[in-house]
Write an enzyme that holds these catalytic residues in place. Structure first.
Site, PDB file in Angstrom:
ATOM      1  N   HIS A  14      42.103  44.130  44.107  1.00 49.00           N
ATOM      2  CA  HIS A  14      43.421  43.259  44.750  1.00 49.00           C
ATOM      3  C   HIS A  14      44.479  43.715  44.311  1.00 49.00           C
ATOM      4  CE1 HIS A  14      42.139  40.157  41.782  1.00 49.00           C
ATOM      5  NE2 HIS A  14      43.249  39.417  42.174  1.00 49.00           N
ATOM      6  N   ASP A  55      47.775  41.165  37.251  1.00 48.87           N
ATOM      7  CA  ASP A  55      46.574  41.053  36.260  1.00 48.87           C
ATOM      8  C   ASP A  55      45.623  42.117  36.491  1.00 48.87           C
ATOM      9  OD1 ASP A  55      45.903  39.164  37.891  1.00 48.87           O
ATOM     10  OD2 ASP A  55      44.809  38.409  36.149  1.00 48.87           O
ATOM     11  N   HIS A  56      45.561  42.759  37.596  1.00 41.53           N
ATOM     12  CA  HIS A  56      44.431  43.676  37.858  1.00 41.53           C
ATOM     13  C   HIS A  56      45.086  45.320  38.288  1.00 41.53           C
ATOM     14  CE1 HIS A  56      41.330  40.497  38.560  1.00 41.53           C
ATOM     15  NE2 HIS A  56      42.431  39.931  38.615  1.00 41.53           N
ATOM     16  N   ASP A  70      38.377  38.752  41.514  1.00 41.18           N
ATOM     17  CA  ASP A  70      38.471  37.395  41.446  1.00 41.18           C
ATOM     18  C   ASP A  70      37.783  36.582  42.478  1.00 41.18           C
ATOM     19  OD1 ASP A  70      40.008  37.671  38.812  1.00 41.18           O
ATOM     20  OD2 ASP A  70      41.927  37.201  39.989  1.00 41.18           O
TER      21      ASP A  70
HETATM   22 ZN   LIG Z   1      43.605  37.408  41.338  1.00 44.12          ZN
END
Ligand SMILES: [Zn+2]
Length: 260
Positions: A56, A60-61, A134
């Site tokens: 997604h 932080d990804h 997440d």
């Molecule tokens: Zn997230």
């Protein structure tokens, strides 16, 4: 003969896991929020980057993609339909892709974000694996930043229908705080009590509690247990509301966790 995948965590930020999936000398990196620890890992292990997969759009990804592409130009970047320009292979529900000679199936799992997808692999020679970003966490689930409780409930139901021996690779070490909440919801759950003891000693040894197994999640994760009377009763007591359906119970549970 299928050669098994080896999967290791790369630690990033304060509690993120970037997963490195390797076979032979090739690596697939899942959700590189930061490039530096990934580059260091590739250097240390002598692996070369074969692909990046994204669950997604959160920073932080995806924050490390550009720098990785500078070092490894022309690397395929698979991911959902979103605004992230570095993704060059867009995926949707039920698509399949081959990574390191293994077939992965894409599951659309909106809720935490609307674009969220997960990657599932199963074959007869190895334990099934799920990279779920997440969405499902060990002992919990992601916050609802974009989706509705109903969307997240549907997504989790899709995930919990996967084989019970599936290894769940989520993207954060949130397990102990998730389990603390789970115990507030189901104080009498003995599987949960045992899981907390085991997770505590894992963390004391400085080891990751991830991956977790689906079978354990089904026994201890309250967000997968909203049809159980224990969870329903706890949520009703906490919110003071009589819930008429699983969707309301899930929404009440998620709200309770947000304020916990
Ligand atoms: Zn997230």
């Amino acid at each position: 003969m299928t050669i098994m995948l080896s999967i290791s965590p790369i630690y990033a930020f304060s509690d993120n896991y970037i997963w490195c999936v390797a076979r032979d000398r090739q690596a697939v990196i899942v959700d590189p929020g930061d490039a530096a620890p990934v580059l260091e890992h590739l250097k240390e292990t002598g692996l070369s980057l074969s692909a990046i997969i994204i669950t997604h759009h959160h920073f932080d990804h995806v924050g490390g993609i550009e720098l990785l592409l500078k070092e490894y130009p022309n690397t395929p970047v698979y991911g959902p339909q979103n605004q992230c320009e570095s993704i060059n292979h867009r995926l949707k529900h039920n698509d399949s892709l081959t990574l390191l000679g293994h077939t992965f199936t894409v599951l659309a799992v909106p809720g935490h974000t609307l674009d969220h997808i997960a990657y599932f692999h199963a074959d007869s020679n190895s334990t099934p694996v799920l990279f779920c970003g997440d969405t499902l966490f060990a002992g919990g689930c992601g916050r609802l930043f974009e989706g509705t409780p109903e969307q997240m409930l549907n997504s989790l139901q899709l995930i919990q229908a996967l084989p019970a021996d599936t290894n769940i690779y989520c993207a954060h070490e949130y397990t102990l705080s998730n389990l603390k909440f789970a115990l507030a919801v189901e104080p009498q759950n003995q599987d949960l009590q045992a899981r907390i003891a085991s997770a505590k000693s894992t963390r004391e040894a400085n080891l990751p509690t991830v991956p977790s197994q689906m079978a354990l999640e089904l026994l201890t994760n309250p967000f997968l247990r909203t049809e159980y009377s224990t969870v329903e009763h706890s949520v009703a007591t906490h919110t003071g509301l009589k819930h008429r359906n699983q969707k309301d119970i899930f929404a009440g549970l998620r709200k309770w966790k947000d304020d916990f």
